[in-house]
Design a protein around this motif. Structure first.
Motif, PDB file in Angstrom:
ATOM      1  N   ALA A 140      29.343   3.574   6.715  1.00 57.42           N
ATOM      2  CA  ALA A 140      29.181   4.008   8.105  1.00 57.42           C
ATOM      3  C   ALA A 140      28.024   3.281   8.740  1.00 57.42           C
ATOM      4  N   ALA A 141      27.023   2.994   7.914  1.00 58.61           N
ATOM      5  CA  ALA A 141      25.804   2.390   8.439  1.00 58.61           C
ATOM      6  C   ALA A 141      25.101   1.647   7.318  1.00 58.61           C
ATOM      7  N   LEU A 142      24.441   0.558   7.683  1.00 60.94           N
ATOM      8  CA  LEU A 142      23.837  -0.325   6.681  1.00 60.94           C
ATOM      9  C   LEU A 142      22.591  -0.982   7.261  1.00 60.94           C
ATOM     10  N   THR A 143      21.499  -0.990   6.482  1.00 60.44           N
ATOM     11  CA  THR A 143      20.294  -1.668   6.974  1.00 60.44           C
ATOM     12  C   THR A 143      20.427  -3.179   6.748  1.00 60.44           C
ATOM     13  N   PRO A 144      19.974  -3.985   7.692  1.00 58.34           N
ATOM     14  CA  PRO A 144      20.061  -5.438   7.511  1.00 58.34           C
ATOM     15  C   PRO A 144      18.935  -5.967   6.626  1.00 58.34           C
ATOM     16  N   VAL A 145      19.131  -7.131   6.044  1.00 56.63           N
ATOM     17  CA  VAL A 145      18.062  -7.872   5.353  1.00 56.63           C
ATOM     18  C   VAL A 145      18.146  -9.305   5.839  1.00 56.63           C
ATOM     19  N   PRO A 146      17.086  -9.845   6.446  1.00 53.68           N
ATOM     20  CA  PRO A 146      15.816  -9.177   6.745  1.00 53.68           C
ATOM     21  C   PRO A 146      15.953  -8.274   7.988  1.00 53.68           C
ATOM     22  N   GLY A 147      14.887  -7.542   8.270  1.00 58.57           N
ATOM     23  CA  GLY A 147      14.856  -6.771   9.510  1.00 58.57           C
ATOM     24  C   GLY A 147      15.190  -5.304   9.339  1.00 58.57           C
ATOM     25  N   GLY A 148      15.298  -4.833   8.084  1.00 60.70           N
ATOM     26  CA  GLY A 148      15.575  -3.418   7.857  1.00 60.70           C
ATOM     27  C   GLY A 148      14.368  -2.703   7.281  1.00 60.70           C
ATOM     28  N   VAL A 149      14.368  -2.563   5.953  1.00 62.90           N
ATOM     29  CA  VAL A 149      13.277  -1.855   5.257  1.00 62.90           C
ATOM     30  C   VAL A 149      11.952  -2.636   5.356  1.00 62.90           C
ATOM     31  N   GLY A 150      12.016  -3.958   5.320  1.00 68.40           N
ATOM     32  CA  GLY A 150      10.812  -4.798   5.252  1.00 68.40           C
ATOM     33  C   GLY A 150       9.785  -4.527   6.341  1.00 68.40           C
ATOM     34  N   PRO A 151      10.164  -4.639   7.632  1.00 66.48           N
ATOM     35  CA  PRO A 151       9.159  -4.418   8.683  1.00 66.48           C
ATOM     36  C   PRO A 151       8.594  -3.005   8.686  1.00 66.48           C
ATOM     37  N   VAL A 152       9.414  -2.027   8.281  1.00 71.42           N
ATOM     38  CA  VAL A 152       8.926  -0.636   8.249  1.00 71.42           C
ATOM     39  C   VAL A 152       7.883  -0.501   7.137  1.00 71.42           C
ATOM     40  N   THR A 153       8.114  -1.183   6.014  1.00 68.86           N
ATOM     41  CA  THR A 153       7.170  -1.160   4.899  1.00 68.86           C
ATOM     42  C   THR A 153       5.788  -1.633   5.352  1.00 68.86           C
ATOM     43  N   THR A 154       5.757  -2.776   6.021  1.00 69.06           N
ATOM     44  CA  THR A 154       4.477  -3.338   6.461  1.00 69.06           C
ATOM     45  C   THR A 154       3.779  -2.395   7.435  1.00 69.06           C
ATOM     46  N   ALA A 155       4.554  -1.822   8.361  1.00 64.46           N
ATOM     47  CA  ALA A 155       3.956  -0.909   9.346  1.00 64.46           C
ATOM     48  C   ALA A 155       3.392   0.332   8.656  1.00 64.46           C
ATOM     49  N   LEU A 156       4.078   0.807   7.614  1.00 59.56           N
ATOM     50  CA  LEU A 156       3.585   1.999   6.904  1.00 59.56           C
ATOM     51  C   LEU A 156       2.289   1.702   6.140  1.00 59.56           C
ATOM     52  N   LEU A 157       2.142   0.477   5.667  1.00 65.66           N
ATOM     53  CA  LEU A 157       0.877   0.113   5.004  1.00 65.66           C
ATOM     54  C   LEU A 157      -0.292   0.252   5.976  1.00 65.66           C
ATOM     55  N   LEU A 158      -0.065  -0.133   7.232  1.00 65.72           N
ATOM     56  CA  LEU A 158      -1.117   0.004   8.250  1.00 65.72           C
ATOM     57  C   LEU A 158      -1.389   1.482   8.503  1.00 65.72           C
ATOM     58  N   GLN A 159      -0.326   2.253   8.639  1.00 67.84           N
ATOM     59  CA  GLN A 159      -0.488   3.701   8.864  1.00 67.84           C
ATOM     60  C   GLN A 159      -1.280   4.340   7.731  1.00 67.84           C
ATOM     61  N   HIS A 160      -0.936   3.975   6.491  1.00 63.64           N
ATOM     62  CA  HIS A 160      -1.623   4.547   5.334  1.00 63.64           C
ATOM     63  C   HIS A 160      -3.105   4.191   5.362  1.00 63.64           C
ATOM     64  N   THR A 161      -3.414   2.949   5.741  1.00 64.73           N
ATOM     65  CA  THR A 161      -4.816   2.513   5.751  1.00 64.73           C
ATOM     66  C   THR A 161      -5.608   3.290   6.799  1.00 64.73           C
ATOM     67  N   VAL A 162      -4.973   3.509   7.952  1.00 69.39           N
ATOM     68  CA  VAL A 162      -5.642   4.288   9.006  1.00 69.39           C
ATOM     69  C   VAL A 162      -5.856   5.719   8.506  1.00 69.39           C
ATOM     70  N   ARG A 163      -4.840   6.265   7.845  1.00 70.78           N
ATOM     71  CA  ARG A 163      -4.971   7.639   7.329  1.00 70.78           C
ATOM     72  C   ARG A 163      -6.101   7.722   6.298  1.00 70.78           C
ATOM     73  N   ALA A 164      -6.187   6.696   5.435  1.00 70.71           N
ATOM     74  CA  ALA A 164      -7.254   6.681   4.431  1.00 70.71           C
ATOM     75  C   ALA A 164      -8.617   6.603   5.115  1.00 70.71           C
ATOM     76  N   ALA A 165      -8.706   5.796   6.177  1.00 71.93           N
ATOM     77  CA  ALA A 165      -9.991   5.657   6.893  1.00 71.93           C
ATOM     78  C   ALA A 165     -10.385   6.980   7.541  1.00 71.93           C
ATOM     79  N   LEU A 166      -9.393   7.751   7.936  1.00 73.45           N
ATOM     80  CA  LEU A 166      -9.671   9.054   8.557  1.00 73.45           C
ATOM     81  C   LEU A 166     -10.228  10.042   7.540  1.00 73.45           C
ATOM     82  N   THR A 167      -9.791   9.904   6.289  1.00 75.15           N
ATOM     83  CA  THR A 167     -10.195  10.905   5.294  1.00 75.15           C
ATOM     84  C   THR A 167     -11.438  10.474   4.516  1.00 75.15           C
ATOM     85  N   LEU A 168     -11.747   9.163   4.518  1.00 71.91           N
ATOM     86  CA  LEU A 168     -12.882   8.700   3.701  1.00 71.91           C
ATOM     87  C   LEU A 168     -14.219   8.928   4.401  1.00 71.91           C
TER      88      LEU A 168
END
Ligand code: NAP
Length: 296
Positions: free
Chosen positions: A268-296
């Motif tokens: 029914a639905a399929l993520t593309p490669v490239p342009g699917g999981v990859g860009p979201v992964t990189t963006a989440l790394l930034l989010q995680h780093t900001v979250r870590a900076a908030l707690t440290l």
């Protein structure tokens, strides 16, 4: 359902797979914008979120990936340090650098890039990353906490799978999710995250007998084997949602996933490669780093 994506089970029931694409760029853009906003607020208060990437390889695609993380981080207003120790770095030196960065109060997030130097084990080295800075969930303590349902950073790729499902309003609750791959980086954490979201989860691997027939029972199929074209239409239940985590370099410098493009006729639905999981992964790394900076 937003974006017109069919509910997996319903689509499976009616056999109405039509292969809608589930790109990750829009979600990644929103996640990056949110990270940038929070980073700016933190910077205004005197703390710029700071990501450090430790790398010890001559692998070209790894170097490209590290540069793209650094570019994304800097664009979002984070500081990024690349600690390139070179392919000949002794394992002890990598361990020492991770320990130094864990103790450095100006560093909030640490990524240990793979491939690692010969003889190194990811789990062993990643134990040197302070769990509060372990923004890619590499320390075995992070995976343990994730499995126990405790707060922890999940590996960004695994979280990207669930974030994409959320973005497209595909609720895993009560669905059968089949994960192909059991690595500590992708397969196992994806399985835990999906369990946490009340999916019924089956994990397949290279010793699974009858991969196609098991995969075909999935309403949601996550392909994370690192084998181009492993998942064919015969592995996919009509109407299933397929998330392709695979990133396999091609001889011409391109990238393909684990899923044969012909699956679009069944899924029914399929993520593309490239342009699917990859860009979201990189963006989440930034989010995680900001979250870590908030707690440290
Ligand atoms: P990995 O450590 O090599 O693990 C691969 C897993 O797939 C293993 O569990 C393996 O089974 C299983 N497998 C291999 N061949 C199989 C087959 N023929 N049938 C069933 N299972 C099979 O790889 P990884 O680090 O998890 O990465 C998986 C893929 O995701 C790779 O293509 C990688 O490049 C990609 N990736 C993408 C991102 C992203 O941001 N998009 C990030 C990380 C990884 P055994 O355990 O039995 O060996």
């Amino acid at each position: 359902m937003s974006q017109g994506t069919p509910e997996p089970a319903a689509a499976a029931q009616h056999g109405t797979g039509h292969g809608r694409e589930l790109p990750g760029r829009e979600l990644a853009g929103a996640l990056r914008a949110e990270a940038a906003e929070r980073a700016a607020a933190l910077t205004a208060r005197g703390t710029t979120p700071h990501l450090a990437v430790v790398t010890a390889t001559a692998d070209e695609s790894s170097a490209w990936y590290v540069r793209s993380i650094a570019r994304s981080a800097e664009k979002a207003g984070l500081a990024c340090t690349i600690a390139d120790l070179g392919p000949e770095a002794p394992v002890a030196r990598v361990h020492e650098r991770l320990t130094e960065l864990s103790a450095d109060p100006t560093v909030h997030g640490i990524i240990l890039q793979t491939p690692l130097p010969a003889g190194a084990r990811l789990e062993g080295l990643a134990s040197a990353i302070d769990p509060v800075k372990d923004v890619d969930g590499a320390n075995p303590l992070s995976l343990g906490r994730l499995a126990a349902g405790l707060p922890a950073f999940a590996p960004a790729t695994a979280e990207a799978v669930v974030a994409l499902l959320d973005h497209y309003k595909i609720d895993p609750a009560g669905r059968h999710a089949v994960v192909v791959g059991r690595s500590t980086v992708v397969g196992k954490p994806v399985a835990h995250l999906l369990l946490d979201r009340n999916a019924t989860v089956t994990v397949c691997h290279s010793r699974t007998v009858g991969l196609a027939s098991t995969a075909r029972t999935g309403d949601i199929l996550v392909a994370a084997a690192g084998r181009p074209g492993l998942i064919t239409p015969g592995h996919v239940r009509p109407g299933a949602v397929v998330i392709d985590v695979g990133t396999n370099p091609t001889p011409d410098g391109g990238l393909v996933g684990d899923v044969d493009p012909a699956v679009a006729t069944t899924a029914a639905a399929l993520t593309p490669v490239p342009g699917g999981v990859g860009p979201v992964t990189t963006a989440l790394l930034l989010q995680h780093t900001v979250r870590a900076a908030l707690t440290l």
